[in-house]
Write an enzyme that holds these catalytic residues in place. Structure first.
Site, PDB file in Angstrom:
ATOM      1  N   GLY A   5      24.069  41.500  40.279  1.00 44.24           N
ATOM      2  CA  GLY A   5      23.926  40.132  39.770  1.00 44.24           C
ATOM      3  C   GLY A   5      25.152  39.783  38.950  1.00 44.24           C
ATOM      4  N   LEU A   6      26.025  38.956  39.542  1.00 49.66           N
ATOM      5  CA  LEU A   6      27.301  38.659  38.886  1.00 49.66           C
ATOM      6  C   LEU A   6      27.402  37.169  38.552  1.00 49.66           C
ATOM      7  CD1 LEU A   6      29.565  40.875  41.176  1.00 49.66           C
ATOM      8  CD2 LEU A   6      28.516  41.496  38.982  1.00 49.66           C
ATOM      9  N   MET A  10      26.138  35.679  33.168  1.00 43.10           N
ATOM     10  CA  MET A  10      25.781  36.773  32.260  1.00 43.10           C
ATOM     11  C   MET A  10      26.265  38.115  32.809  1.00 43.10           C
ATOM     12  SD  MET A  10      24.023  35.803  29.520  1.00 43.10           S
ATOM     13  CE  MET A  10      22.865  37.065  29.009  1.00 43.10           C
ATOM     14  N   SER A  56      20.480  38.593  24.519  1.00 44.49           N
ATOM     15  CA  SER A  56      20.694  37.262  23.960  1.00 44.49           C
ATOM     16  C   SER A  56      22.164  37.045  23.652  1.00 44.49           C
ATOM     17  CB  SER A  56      19.876  37.095  22.671  1.00 44.49           C
ATOM     18  OG  SER A  56      20.061  35.793  22.157  1.00 44.49           O
ATOM     19  N   LYS A  81      12.214  39.836  22.972  1.00 37.53           N
ATOM     20  CA  LYS A  81      13.089  38.753  23.463  1.00 37.53           C
ATOM     21  C   LYS A  81      12.265  37.493  23.758  1.00 37.53           C
ATOM     22  CE  LYS A  81      16.920  36.863  25.086  1.00 37.53           C
ATOM     23  NZ  LYS A  81      16.593  35.711  25.868  1.00 37.53           N
ATOM     24  N   HIS A 134      11.648  35.881  20.529  1.00 38.33           N
ATOM     25  CA  HIS A 134      12.952  35.324  20.114  1.00 38.33           C
ATOM     26  C   HIS A 134      13.148  33.955  20.755  1.00 38.33           C
ATOM     27  CE1 HIS A 134      17.201  34.593  21.194  1.00 38.33           C
ATOM     28  NE2 HIS A 134      17.512  35.142  20.038  1.00 38.33           N
ATOM     29  N   GLU A 159      13.455  30.244  19.337  1.00 39.24           N
ATOM     30  CA  GLU A 159      14.584  29.382  19.750  1.00 39.24           C
ATOM     31  C   GLU A 159      14.072  27.960  20.045  1.00 39.24           C
ATOM     32  OE1 GLU A 159      17.453  31.356  22.565  1.00 39.24           O
ATOM     33  OE2 GLU A 159      16.739  29.804  23.910  1.00 39.24           O
ATOM     34  N   TYR A 160      12.944  27.862  20.764  1.00 40.62           N
ATOM     35  CA  TYR A 160      12.374  26.549  21.074  1.00 40.62           C
ATOM     36  C   TYR A 160      12.057  25.793  19.775  1.00 40.62           C
ATOM     37  CZ  TYR A 160      11.270  27.636  26.029  1.00 40.62           C
ATOM     38  OH  TYR A 160      11.316  27.940  27.366  1.00 40.62           O
TER      39      TYR A 160
HETATM   40  O1  LIG Z   1      18.935  34.313  23.876  1.00 40.10           O
HETATM   41  C1  LIG Z   1      19.558  33.713  24.724  1.00 40.10           C
HETATM   42  O2  LIG Z   1      20.715  33.969  25.072  1.00 40.10           O
HETATM   43  C2  LIG Z   1      18.872  32.575  25.394  1.00 40.10           C
HETATM   44  O3  LIG Z   1      17.552  32.460  24.984  1.00 40.10           O
HETATM   45  C3  LIG Z   1      18.905  32.759  26.870  1.00 40.10           C
HETATM   46  O4  LIG Z   1      18.020  33.774  27.211  1.00 40.10           O
HETATM   47  C4  LIG Z   1      18.725  31.480  27.653  1.00 40.10           C
HETATM   48  O5  LIG Z   1      19.388  30.417  27.115  1.00 40.10           O
HETATM   49  C5  LIG Z   1      17.316  31.155  27.997  1.00 40.10           C
HETATM   50  O6  LIG Z   1      17.174  31.663  29.275  1.00 40.10           O
HETATM   51  C6  LIG Z   1      16.955  29.690  28.048  1.00 40.10           C
HETATM   52  O7  LIG Z   1      15.581  29.662  28.080  1.00 40.10           O
HETATM   53  P1  LIG Z   1      14.763  28.383  28.513  1.00 40.10           P
HETATM   54  O8  LIG Z   1      15.228  28.046  29.908  1.00 40.10           O
HETATM   55  O9  LIG Z   1      13.350  28.801  28.476  1.00 40.10           O
HETATM   56  O10 LIG Z   1      15.117  27.310  27.543  1.00 40.10           O
END
Ligand SMILES: O=C(O)[C@H](O)[C@@H](O)[C@H](O)[C@H](O)COP(=O)(O)O
Length: 339
Positions: free
Chosen positions: A7-8, A11, A121, A189, A192, A196-197
């Site tokens: 998977g390239l 990320m 992340s 994660k 986490h 983030e949301y």
């Molecule tokens: O920690 C991180 O680097 C982000 O969380 C990463 O994992 C990504 O931005 C999510 O995939 C977005 O998630 P959503 O599509 O659910 O907003």
């Protein structure tokens, strides 16, 4: 050490670059041959299939899987289960549901292969800043690939040491943490991302309140749909939201990487005109809310943030129409017809 990368995308490719910079040898594979070639030009060893990737790695192997969570990850893991040898290690660095990890670990263990789930992340910034790693799996395989985690993580210097901590530097202080058995890494994660949301939603809502601090001037012009403001004189501020995010970056309590990124976006486009306002979600916010419900733990902020993403799409439309219809039915109120 040696690592295989499947998977390239953004990320996976940047993980490979960061590993190679630190002297690790990477054997890479992707469906997209251009992505393989790009990394081969930078020093990676190209492979043409998962079997070829296996052949190019010395055993016992370590293979990192960085593909979209869900069916694609499951099918790659299934292929690895039939291809790799006993004692090889598979690291799932995507955003897999922790319950899938438990299933995948069981499947791989039938062949004596170890799974490590690794919440990763850092997004597109990880190449330079490093990635925060939340790891689940058995102790021995996790320890075996620690050199990989050490390179990928941001490192001790990326944050000031927490006052009171002293002595040997812990892995968490370098940016990676073995959280527990399989699933524990992706569980952390998942939460986490739930956080983030919530953080994203609160920054966005607050900025919207500031942006509308001039609503008193607009109501005077008669273009508001709300009840008249009792005291419109208190809402006469035309505040530059981009500048607010800029000042919040300096010494404020809410200063954070998310505020930094918001300031950057507003500097480029003060009206954010390039964005439709429909916000996607990939699952982790939902899974966080499910975990909170299963645990009986209140998570009103995280859940509200998830629902506000749903509301940003057209799926709230029928509920809004129903509200309008009821208001008209019981009160004879004049509701705006569909345009
Ligand atoms: O920690 C991180 O680097 C982000 O969380 C990463 O994992 C990504 O931005 C999510 O995939 C977005 O998630 P959503 O599509 O659910 O907003």
């Amino acid at each position: 050490m040696q690592l295989g990368m499947i998977g390239l995308g953004r990320m996976g490719a940047n993980l490979v670059r960061r590993l190679m910079r630190d002297g690790h040898e990477c054997v890479v594979y992707d469906h997209n041959v251009d992505a393989i070639k790009a990394l081969a030009d930078e020093g990676a060893i190209a492979s043409g299939s998962i079997a070829d990737l296996k052949a190019k790695l010395d055993g016992p192997r370590a293979v990192w899987v960085m593909v979209p969570a869900g069916d694609i990850t499951t099918s790659v893991i299934e292929e690895l289960a039939t291809t790799l040898d006993s004692d090889d290690i598979v690291i799932d660095g995507g955003n897999s549901y922790y319950r899938d990890d438990i299933r995948h670990a069981k499947r791989l263990s039938e062949k004596g292969i170890h799974l490590i789930d690794c919440g990763t992340s850092g997004g597109v910034w990880g190449l330079e800043r490093g990635y925060c790693l939340m790891i689940g799996g058995e102790t021995e395989p996790v320890a075996r690939v620690e050199a990989i985690f050490k390179t990928i993580a941001p490192g001790f210097e990326s944050a000031e040491r927490t006052p009171g901590r002293e002595g040997a530097i812990a892995p968490s202080e370098m940016g990676y943490l073995h959280c527990g058995p399989n699933g524990a890494g992706h569980f952390v994660k998942m939460v986490h991302n739930g956080i983030e949301y919530g953080m994203m939603a609160s920054i966005a809502e607050g900025l919207n309140i500031i942006r509308n601090a001039d609503i008193g001037t607009r109501i005077e012009k008669g273009d508001a749909e709300t009840a008249p403001l009792a005291e419109p004189e208190f809402y006469q501020y035309d505040i530059d939201v981009a500048e607010v995010t800029e000042v919040w970056r300096r010494g404020s309590v809410v200063g954070s990487w998310l505020v930094d990124l918001t300031a950057e976006a507003l500097h480029e486009s003060p009206d954010l005109a390039d964005y439709s306002g429909r916000v996607s979600d990939s699952g982790e916010g939902r899974w966080t809310s499910i975990a909170a419900i299963d645990e009986g733990v209140p998570a009103p902020v995280l859940s509200a943030a998830l629902y506000s993403r749903f509301a940003s799409r057209d799926l709230s439309k029928f509920a809004d129409q129903a509200l309008s219809a009821m208001r008209k039915e019981f009160g004879g109120h004049d509701e705006k017809p569909a345009s």
